[in-house]
Design an enzyme around this catalytic site. Sequence first.
Site, short mmCIF file in Angstrom:
data_model
loop_
_atom_site.label_atom_id
_atom_site.label_comp_id
_atom_site.label_asym_id
_atom_site.label_seq_id
_atom_site.Cartn_x
_atom_site.Cartn_y
_atom_site.Cartn_z
N ASP A 214 -15.77 98.70 1.74
CA ASP A 214 -16.60 98.07 2.76
C ASP A 214 -16.80 96.60 2.44
OD1 ASP A 214 -18.42 98.31 5.08
OD2 ASP A 214 -19.98 97.86 3.62
N GLU A 275 -11.63 96.39 3.90
CA GLU A 275 -12.07 95.86 5.19
C GLU A 275 -12.13 94.35 5.04
OE1 GLU A 275 -15.93 96.10 8.21
OE2 GLU A 275 -16.21 96.23 6.05
#
Length: 531
Positions: A214, A275
Site C-alpha cells: 500500500d 501501489e
Amino acid sequence: MRRSSDLQPEIADESAWWRDAVFYQVYVRSFADANDDGVGDLDGIRSRLGYLELLGVDALWLTPFFTSPMADHGYDVADPRDVDPLFGDLDAFDRLVTEAHAHNIRVTIDLVPNHTSDRHPWFQAALRAGPGSPERARYVFREGGGFDGSLPPNNWPSQFGGPAWTRLPDGQWYLHLFAPEQPDLNWDNPEVSADLARTLRFWLDRGVDGFRIDVAHGMAKPVGLPDVDPRAELGSGVRHDNALDPRFDDDGVHEVHRMIRKVVDEYPGRMAVGEIWVKDDERWARYVRPDELHLGFNFRLVEAEFDADAVRAAIDHSLAAVRGTGAPPTWTLSNHDVVRHVTRYGDGSIGRQRARAMALVELALPGVVYLYNGEELGLPNVELPDWALQDPIWTRSRHTRRGRDGCRVPLPWEGDTPPFGFTEGVTTWLPQPNEWAGLTAESQLEDPDSMLSFYRHALELRKSHQAFTGDELEWYGAPAGCFAFRRKGGGLICALNTSGAPVPLPPGEVLLASGPMDGNQLPPDTAVWLV
C-alpha cells in the site's frame, strides 16, 4: 511450499509464476459473508473458491484483514500480525490459504508500511511518552510553526482532505498523510524496518505467496519536510510529481523496497507488487529495479478515457516504464479506490459494452492483469444515499467528496432481492441496489452472452492459446478512433474501435469479440481478438 533446495532448473519459470498471472482483488468486506453479520470475511472467501477457480484466476489479493479500529476500513492497522475478529482469526486465514492452494490459486495480502492505526501500541506509547522520547521517534512528530507553535509544521494536505497534521495537547504535531487515525511512521528509525521484516516473515511462514504494498511511493519523507508547491495536483487517485509534491516518491523510499525484496527473496516463489502513483515514467521505473519490487501498478490505464488514442498512450507509457527493468507490465482497470470502469465508460448498457471491449484490450497485453471483484459481473458504481456513506473522505472533506464507497458495495451472488446471497443476515454493511438482480453470479453463469461467461472465455483463451506470447507489441495503422496491435511472438492481434462508425477488421480469424460483429467490420465500442 517448496524450499529453495527443492527448486530444480526445469521449474525455474514456475518460481516466477506472477510474470503473466491474472490476480483477482478481493475487497474482503464486500466479497462474501459467512457469519451473517453483513460484513465479508475470510471464511466467506473460502466458501467461494470454487467460483474463483471456475472464473480462471491464478491468484488472489486480499485487502487488509488485520486487527483494526476500521477508521479507514482496515488500512489503519493496530496489529499487522493478527486477524481482526470482524474477519475471522488466524485459523480461518490458514484454512483459506490451504484450500486456495488446493484449488491452484495463490494468495497475496496487503501490506501497509506507511502508517499504523492511532490505536497501535506504538502510537499509544508515543502519546504517553511525550516530546523527544524514543517512542515518538517511531513516528513523524514536529513542533508547530508561528510564534506559539499553533500552525502546522508545513502546508502538507491529507489525501482525505484537510491538513496532514494534528496537534496534541502537549503542543506537538504528528503527520498523517491520510486520516488522523493513521499516523505516518518514521522510516529513518531502524525499529520501523525491523518490525516490517518481522511482519513479512510472519505471513510468509504461514504460506502467503506475496504482498501488495500500500502507498508504495510513500514511507520516506524528505529532509526538512518542504512545502507542497501550490501548482501540484492533489488528492487520492492522482499520480504524483515529486518535483511539486514532496510528500511522495522521495528517493529514500527505495531503501525500504530493497529491504522488502531481501526478505521476500528468502522465500522462493514469492513476490511483491507496489501501489505506485508516480507520474514520471523514469521515476516510476525505479520501483521495479531488479533488487526492488517484482511488479508495480501503473495506473495510466485506469486514468485513460474510452478513447483509442488515450488508451494507446497509456499502453505505450506503461510498456516504456518497465522496458529495461526486467519486470513485466501490470495492468488494471478498477480497484477499491476508483470509480468502477463500467461507470467511467458511460454507465448502463454503453458502459458495459465498453467495459467488455477494454477487458479484451487488457487481457491481450503482455504481463500481469489485476481484476477487481465484481468487474467480471459488470458491476457499476452505486450512487449511495448520504446516510450510507462511510469512507473517511466523506467526513474529512466536510461532505464535498463522496469518497470510494460506491465501488465497494457487497457482491450479488444469487436470488432476486438484496442481500443477493452475500449474507444470510438481514443487511449488508453498504446497501445493495435492487437493480443488481440481473447481475448476480448465479444469473450469469449459465448465460453464454453474460459478462461472467465472457470473462471466463477470455481468461481460458489467454491461459491456453499459443498466440498469447511475446513481450513486445507492434502497432498497425488504423482509422481515427481505433487501434490494432499484434503481440510479437505469438501473433495475437487485438483491435479496438472507439469511434462512432464500423471500421474494417484487420486480416485474421476472429478468436473472440466483445460484442456482436458486423461481417468483416468492427462495430463501435467493440474490441476483437484475431489470429
